[in-house]
Design a protein around this motif. Sequence first.
Motif, PDB file in Angstrom:
ATOM      1  N   ALA A  39       0.849  -1.189   0.000  1.00 27.61           N
ATOM      2  CA  ALA A  39       0.000   0.000   0.000  1.00 27.61           C
ATOM      3  C   ALA A  39       0.888   1.243   0.000  1.00 27.61           C
TER       4      ALA A  39
ATOM      5  N   PHE B 245       1.702   5.024   1.145  1.00 21.44           N
ATOM      6  CA  PHE B 245       1.416   5.955   2.234  1.00 21.44           C
ATOM      7  C   PHE B 245       1.464   7.371   1.674  1.00 21.44           C
ATOM      8  N   GLN B 246       0.293   7.992   1.550  1.00 24.91           N
ATOM      9  CA  GLN B 246       0.215   9.333   0.988  1.00 24.91           C
ATOM     10  C   GLN B 246      -0.227  10.374   2.005  1.00 24.91           C
TER      11      GLN B 246
ATOM     12  N   ASP C  66      -2.772   7.050   6.649  1.00 26.51           N
ATOM     13  CA  ASP C  66      -2.405   5.762   6.059  1.00 26.51           C
ATOM     14  C   ASP C  66      -1.583   4.890   7.005  1.00 26.51           C
TER      15      ASP C  66
ATOM     16  N   CYS D  80       0.996  -0.170   9.336  1.00 27.82           N
ATOM     17  CA  CYS D  80       0.227   0.079   8.122  1.00 27.82           C
ATOM     18  C   CYS D  80      -1.250   0.040   8.482  1.00 27.82           C
ATOM     19  N   ASP D  81      -2.002   1.063   8.109  1.00 30.40           N
ATOM     20  CA  ASP D  81      -3.419   1.111   8.432  1.00 30.40           C
ATOM     21  C   ASP D  81      -4.235   0.169   7.541  1.00 30.40           C
ATOM     22  N   HIS D  82      -3.618  -0.319   6.469  1.00 27.22           N
ATOM     23  CA  HIS D  82      -4.328  -1.221   5.550  1.00 27.22           C
ATOM     24  C   HIS D  82      -4.257  -2.676   6.007  1.00 27.22           C
TER      25      HIS D  82
END
Length: 55
Positions: A9, A11-12, A16, A40-42
């Motif tokens: 994923a 990170f922007q 995130d 990682c939040d995903h």
Amino acid sequence: MAHCPECDATFQAPEDVAFVDMESETKIFGASKRFYIVACDHCGAAIGGGVAGAM
């Protein structure tokens, strides 16, 4: 731009990643330190960590 090593994923934005407080308080010489990990939040993979603020 950074990527998660587990799910790739991107990170922007600050949202995130999740900063997880480990709730560890060590009182040495009157200082309190907070230990945290960055995940990682995903997918939840730990991607870093550190120590926040001494009081």
